[in-house]
Design a protein around this motif. Sequence first.
Motif, PDB file in Angstrom:
ATOM      1  N   PHE A   1      83.342   8.164  13.687  1.00  0.00           N
ATOM      2  CA  PHE A   1      83.531   9.302  14.585  1.00  0.00           C
ATOM      3  C   PHE A   1      84.956   9.351  15.081  1.00  0.00           C
ATOM      4  O   PHE A   1      85.368   8.512  15.863  1.00  0.00           O
ATOM      5  CB  PHE A   1      82.596   9.193  15.797  1.00  0.00           C
TER       6      PHE A   1
ATOM      7  N   ILE B   1      87.236  11.301  17.410  1.00  0.00           N
ATOM      8  CA  ILE B   1      86.991  12.317  18.441  1.00  0.00           C
ATOM      9  C   ILE B   1      88.163  13.286  18.475  1.00  0.00           C
ATOM     10  O   ILE B   1      89.295  12.891  18.737  1.00  0.00           O
ATOM     11  CB  ILE B   1      86.770  11.625  19.803  1.00  0.00           C
TER      12      ILE B   1
ATOM     13  N   TYR C   1      86.686  11.677  28.068  1.00  0.00           N
ATOM     14  CA  TYR C   1      85.423  12.049  27.420  1.00  0.00           C
ATOM     15  C   TYR C   1      84.478  12.752  28.393  1.00  0.00           C
ATOM     16  O   TYR C   1      83.446  13.256  27.985  1.00  0.00           O
ATOM     17  CB  TYR C   1      84.709  10.802  26.867  1.00  0.00           C
TER      18      TYR C   1
ATOM     19  N   LEU D   1      85.440  18.538  23.533  1.00  0.00           N
ATOM     20  CA  LEU D   1      85.575  17.694  22.349  1.00  0.00           C
ATOM     21  C   LEU D   1      84.438  17.946  21.372  1.00  0.00           C
ATOM     22  O   LEU D   1      83.322  18.283  21.762  1.00  0.00           O
ATOM     23  CB  LEU D   1      85.578  16.214  22.758  1.00  0.00           C
TER      24      LEU D   1
ATOM     25  N   ALA E   1      82.223  16.127  19.591  1.00  0.00           N
ATOM     26  CA  ALA E   1      81.520  14.865  19.339  1.00  0.00           C
ATOM     27  C   ALA E   1      80.204  14.945  20.102  1.00  0.00           C
ATOM     28  O   ALA E   1      80.111  15.669  21.095  1.00  0.00           O
ATOM     29  CB  ALA E   1      82.345  13.686  19.830  1.00  0.00           C
TER      30      ALA E   1
ATOM     31  N   LEU F   1      79.898  10.312  23.456  1.00  0.00           N
ATOM     32  CA  LEU F   1      80.956  10.365  24.468  1.00  0.00           C
ATOM     33  C   LEU F   1      80.558   9.568  25.701  1.00  0.00           C
ATOM     34  O   LEU F   1      81.362   8.834  26.272  1.00  0.00           O
ATOM     35  CB  LEU F   1      81.236  11.821  24.853  1.00  0.00           C
TER      36      LEU F   1
ATOM     37  N   LYS G   1      80.729   5.759  24.982  1.00  0.00           N
ATOM     38  CA  LYS G   1      82.121   5.333  24.879  1.00  0.00           C
ATOM     39  C   LYS G   1      82.778   5.329  26.269  1.00  0.00           C
ATOM     40  O   LYS G   1      83.535   4.413  26.607  1.00  0.00           O
ATOM     41  CB  LYS G   1      82.904   6.286  23.978  1.00  0.00           C
TER      42      LYS G   1
ATOM     43  N   ASN H   1      81.556  18.205  26.443  1.00  0.00           N
ATOM     44  CA  ASN H   1      81.064  19.005  25.315  1.00  0.00           C
ATOM     45  C   ASN H   1      80.971  20.455  25.722  1.00  0.00           C
ATOM     46  O   ASN H   1      80.824  20.759  26.900  1.00  0.00           O
ATOM     47  CB  ASN H   1      79.639  18.605  24.928  1.00  0.00           C
TER      48      ASN H   1
END
Length: 1922
Positions: free
Chosen positions: A1748, A1750, A1768, A1779, A1781, A1786, A1789, A1907
């Motif tokens: 992945f 990002i 994130y 982003l 992903a 996210l 992470k 997101n």
Amino acid sequence: MGNSYAGQLKSARFEEALHNSIEASLRCSSVVPRPIFSQLYLDPDQHPFSSADVKPKVEDLDKDLVHRYTQNGSLDFSNSLTVTEMEDDEDDEEMSDSNSPPIPYSQKPAPEGSCTTDGFCQAGKDLRLVSLCMEQIDIPAGFLLVGAKSPNLPEHILVCAVDKRFLPDDHGKNALLGFSGNCIGCGERGFRYFTEFSNHINLKLTTQPKKQKHLKYYLVRSSQGVLSKGPLICWKECRSRQSSASCHSVKPNSSVSSTVTPENGTTNGYKSGFTQTDAANGNSSHGGKSSASSSTPARPGNYSLSPRPSYAAGDQATMFTSGPPKKRHRGWYPGSPVPQPGLVVPVPTVRPLSRTEPLLSAPVPQTPLTGILQPRPIPAGETVIVPENLLSNSGVRPVILIGYGTLPYFYGNVGDIVVSPLLVNCYKIPQLENKDLEQLGLTGSQLLSVENMILLTIQYLVRLGPDQIPLREEFEQIMLKAMQEFTLRERALQIGAQCVPVSPGQLPWLARLIASVSQDLVHVIVTQNSLAEGISETLRTLSEMRHYQRLPDYVVAICASKIRGNEFCVVVLGQHQSRALAESMLTTSEFLKEISYELITGKVSFLASHFKTTSLGDDLDKLLEKMQQRRGDNVITPFNGDLNECVSPQEAASMIPTQNLDLDNETFQIYQPQLTVARKLLSQVCAIADSGSQSLDLGHFSKVDFIIIVPKSEVLVQQTLQRIRQSGVLVDLGLEENGTAHQRAEKYVVRLDNEIQTKFDVFMRRVKQNPYTLFVLVHDNSHVELTSVISGSLSHGEPSHGLADRVINCREVLEAFNLLVLQVSSFPYTLQTQQSRISSSNEVHWIQLDTLEDVGCEEKLYFGLNEYSKSLQWGITSPLLRCDETFEKMVNTLLERYPRLHSMVVRCYLLIQQYSEALMALTTMASLRDHSTPETLSIMDDLISSPGKNKSGRGHMLIIRVPSVQLAMLAKERLQEVRDKLGLQYRFEIILGNPASELSVATHFVARLKTWRGNEPEEWMPRTYQDLEGLPCIVILTGKDPLGETFPRSLKYCDLRLIDSSYLTRTALEQEVGLACCYVSKEVIRGPTVALDLSGKEQERAAVSENDSDELLIDLERPQSNSSAVTGTSGSIMENGVSSSSTADKSQKQSLIPSFQSPAASVGLDEGVSAGMAGAGEALKQECDSLGPQMASSTTSKPSSSSSGPRTLPWAGQPLRGCRGLHAALPPIVILSKAAYSLLGSQKGGKLPSSSSLLPHADVAWVSSLRPFLHKDMSSEEQSLYYRQWTSARQHHADYSNQPDPASGTRTFHPRRLLLTGPPQVGKTGSYLQFLRILFRMLIRLLEVDVYDEEEINADHSESSEVSQSEGEPWPDIESFSKMPFDVSVHDPKYSLMSLVYTEKLAGVKQEVIKESKVEEPRKRETVSMMLTKYAAYNTFHHCEQCHQYMDFTSAAQMSDSTLHAFTFSSSMLGEEVQLYFIIPKSKESHFVFSKQGKHLESMRLPLVSDKNLNAVKSPIFTPSSGRHEHGLLNLFHAMEGISHLHLLVVKEYEMPLYRKYWPNHIMLVLPGMFNNAGVGAARFLIKELSYHNLELERNRLEELGIKRQCVWPFIVVMDDSCVLWNIHSIQEQTSQPMEAGISSKNVSLKSVLQHIEATPKIVHYALLGIQKWSSKLTSQSLKAPFSRCHVHDFILLNIDLTQNVQYDFNRYFCEDVDFNLRTNSSGLLICRFNNFSLMKKHIQVGGQRDFIIKPKIMVSESLAPILPLQYICAPDSEHTLLAAPAQFLLEKFLQHASYKLFPKAICNFKSPVLAIDCYLNIGPEVAICYISSRPHSNNVNCEGVCFSGLLLYLCDSFVGADLLKKFKFLKGATLCVICQDRSSLRQTIVRLELEDEWQFRLRDEFQTANSSDDKPLYFLTGRHV
């Protein structure tokens, strides 16, 4: 294709341009004006058109013949056709305009009862000419008798009567459409349709009947009344060349049938010229020995080697053909794009002659006539009588260049003319496909008319001038440009009115007009009847000419015939041109034979006697005797002395030079470019192995062995041996021991001579006996002698023919799976044809030096052919490439005097005289100076004076290249004689460089070489040219080709004056100059660095020299001072003004002593001014050496005799050692002949010299005369593709047999063959030796694997578990095991950066220690290399005999054998139906249950708990894999010892095609598309859900069969795709030291591990079973307890029945297994780890979770800064970068990096962990997490009295209530993080859990993952405890 003339209008604009151009040239005052026309077509610098592929479309392919395209006049038409056969060709040609197969034609069935016999009509009457020839046939008025051809009776003609109105007139015009005919058999009349008539006469056609096709001949009665075949019916305009029946007399024919070239315009006609050419070239089956004595005209053509019978006795009737072989002629219908059939060129009557003439004088193939048929009279206009004594009278042997049309027959003295097909293909314009035409910038309609071709030819000849000779390639480009120009005009003028074309009437005066500006060099003769008239006229004039009269160079004979259209040819009369053209027609082998013939038969005696006297007229031998007597016994001092000083021979022999250790050639170093190329070779080998073609399995081999095959050259063998010994490769590959490697090296190098077969058989035996060794067959200089075995068996006395082919292309080599063939060549063009056996992707090209960034750190630069060409633009007064004009003038004078000798003989004799006289001039007879060319004089002066300058006695090497061995021996003898008589035998050596023999050097010179080299053994001899470093010598290098020998750095001059117009192919020419190519130090080329693409890198170095800029423009007035150079010189102005300008040895190392940079060390250097001979003009010669820092290595340099005054050189000691590469090594100076110079030196900007446009090699031919130009800056890769498209192998070439498959057109390449190409002397040998070394290293590496080697983390051996079992137990005892506590700490080292799981023990640990070890950068994980064993799991790169069934299907057809099955079940967790897909290969269907109809998948079979089968494992194995379709270890065949097992790959939907491609035999479980971006949690979740659902189905199914539900096997194996090896460990008892017992480990198979675990008693009571991770630090301590109750990872047996209610979290990307283990344990289930087994995991760089990247959802710009984890998340509804992903990814992470922000109180505070309910998330290694399950009755860690520093609630369910939370205590200031799916559930959770009572929230503490709303972000809220 019809009868219209429309095509001619198209060319009209061209003529208009022509008129204007000629008018302009007449008004122009200069001698040869440049008309517009020539600017349009003849300018070589017009922008090139795209070089894209252009392939000729072979129209109207001859159906029954295999076409052999040939080129450049080698006679290899492989089919001999009789005229009748030719006519059949025509039948097929007219059938259709494409090369598609004929459309079958369905005929009406014949009426019942009628006759259907061929040759009879349906009424049964005979129609054959043979039966009717004597009969009287009545025909109605207006009808004619004609002959029809039936395809079934090719030898018969059927007689018919046809109304002549429906037949064409003599010009092929005016035939009415339709048909009217009668049957003369049964008399039936009035057939109005030819179809109907053809049925009646039983033609039985497969194609549509056409009168044009089947009515062939008029039938005529002879004077005896016999009806016989007459002229052809002229259906197309003048198809038959006969205008009336009167000229049906035949041209007599020899027994061999006349030849037709294939119907594709690529053949050159034929190669007349020289008889004795190899039959290998398809020229003459009699090897050219003309035993014929007959007065019949012979016809050039090849006397075919094809198995077709020529004329058998029964065929004799067919010999009476009508007229010459017909030919469809472009000139007669200019608009049509049809290619004409190849020219059938009739040529001479052969005089009876015995074989005393040399080859040159018999230019016409001659054959004995067997069945001679009575000849018919020949029309007088068609013949040419060659006058007697033509050559003797005129001194010229005319060359007739075939133009357009049929050449006449030649009679009489045919030995004095030569017919050359040089330009014939330029006039045959091939049919090209439209796409090819577009790439060339042409349109199909626009091809040149004959008139235009004639005018272009004349203009080309005018432009050539008196010096150049016509070159086919040059003229082809002109033709192409003319056509392109036409097309442009045509497009521009489409709107405008059409112009008038050149009419045949205008042609003669236009032609004369163009020729008129040529100063009488080009004449035009126009005749009306035939070409014969023009040629006869020309030859007559020539024979009557007096010597003083000036001849034109070219006569263009044009026949402007009304009947035939225009025809023409060119008669070349120029002395220089005709000789060059005639000689260039011979191949190298042929002209070498010709030379030896002239020497053997004594034809050179006139020439030899001419050279017996000196240029001053004295007798040479007497003169030399006199000088010898004058000198007495003494000889000139060998070195360190003047040419006047004499010593006795004994003293001379014993003089010892100073030792000058220069052991440069002893140290073998691999330089950066060589390393790079070796790596390129290796990666290409890997690419072959990976290509999936199964042609190479690198995993199979553990050793590398090799053999090197080199051409037949003793020096080359020794040179290669030397490199092998110095490189140490034999020891490195483990082939030989260190002590013996030196002797044993010889078996690794094999020469292509007659003994090769036996040596090679031994090698092939080794290949067969060692299947696990990878052999590399290196074919060095692979372009040399690449002729086929077949042609070799037919060749005359060329033993080397076909040897390479026999070895390299033999079946064993092609089939041996453990043999790689590496062909190495500097001139690979002959290997790059349409028939090449090497795939273009398997070519490895030397790296372009200008692309190397680090060219700055390379000590030396390669100086090759392109650099030589470029150096001409440097502007130095003494260029590196030179042409000796004076010498050329002398040669031309001599050539006129000796027209019958080959020019190389004349040149060689002159060269010997030049060198002899130069030697005499420099020693005794100064008066001879004026008679040596300045070039020769300065070379000899340098050669003999440089040893005299110092005590080391080192000097230069001069190479004189003399290809003919006999001439070379002569030259050596003559020069040696002159040298010895002058007393110079101790001054310099003369060596014959003959490939066939070893070097022979006089003993006193060997002693000198030994002294220089230092510690050589007593018996040392120089074996290679490099061993001659520093020896003053002349090497006379002979042999057909230079074979890649390397010359020493002391090589200073390369004399190629003998390499003349016989060398008109790119390979031949470039390999000669290749001799001089070498590496030079960058300092030397300081001035002209720009030319070497080094600008910018040199400033700092150039600063050393004070005047580096003016070195280029040398000021001749003042002495040149070069501050960084010390140069001894004798360059004063001499008696005749010729500079000897000899300078110090260029091979000495440049000193690095600082004093040299001071002016004190500088020395004045006189520039010599050379006033050449009168003819040469005032040429300035200044040795190029003064350019570079030069040094003489003596304390004083004695001035030589000619020096203007004594001069001493300040010097400071020996040059420093160890500065390799800083020698002032200049590239050698190359002296070329004029012909070679004009090709190599004439480049105008750009990279490639113009030699690159020549035919690449004599063994290949151009495919088409219309092709794009080879660009000047094409890389070698592009050149390779160009040659692969536009050249094809000739018949005698070794690749000729490798024709593309005719059906599919696909080429067959040998898959294990590579080609390494690089310029000459660039270092290819070192490169491939290095390749062998790294190939071996890689094979060893392939047998190894990098596995993780890390100690367990959080290990605590302090107290052993309360309940331990006895050590020797193989399985855990359920009673005692269930009493063990679960160890919640994670021990797997991959989790070293994860949050710790809280235990009571953790609270007591000192925090700092943990902090030290935990807070660190993300690290590289420790790995160690292990050898793979037979039990390993493999990826796709492994292939072996045992598992290839398992790995891949046998044929492509089986790809479809796997079937796709949907499988649906409902998941309570997902709350919806889940549909998965199974892809099940046929072979695996037995593992599944299908419905009765066999269509629907019902379940996957499961065994019973009670099953005992030693050849199976019970548990299905699931392997989730992502991004590792190639690298995942999914081949478990060896790990399972080949037993049956059920293995399912679990893959994402979008990756399924890739996995299916690489693992076609595996069962795939394809996850639904919604999980394409999901993590490993989703895969594990679905595996478990599916397995549980399947278990229920199987229980139901087996219950019906009476099996209890609990008897069905409930386990599955879930393992990673990186598990590679499994081990078993046991503790060895050590009695002596009871403290620490050792561990013995053994590699075991996965099968044995699984079978052992599956045999655990009461196994169904365990929820999870696993094994520990291997580490090299495994101690007996960690094995003390054979079983642990702790976390298991990576490889687990999962009981899906017990864990039915414990699920994997399908959202998770990380730590899903820790999370699952904690949940399983809290549910009271048993997890057992077997400690006596361990698992090795491979470190795989690709795939897995790393994939992945990002990125922002909407990319603003490409180069964005990396996104940090804190970005994130963002505040809801903010303007944050969103982003692309998944939200969960996210979040996880972010949490890993955000512990400082989210849980500040928990950092390193393990007493107060973060409370996580029902989940384990990694929130950073500084924080501990206390996992608590909210389920009732769950096992939880005791947390009484613990104050938590934070609370983490992640997607909590209804089991989590406010009451539960109230049980826990929190620190003041503890923080909270609540994570929910959306904002509303977040709010509801806060309310439901009554969090606001104890926690304080702020508006700004709400966050979401970054997101977009489409990607469903996760929301979370943070708060503080109050």
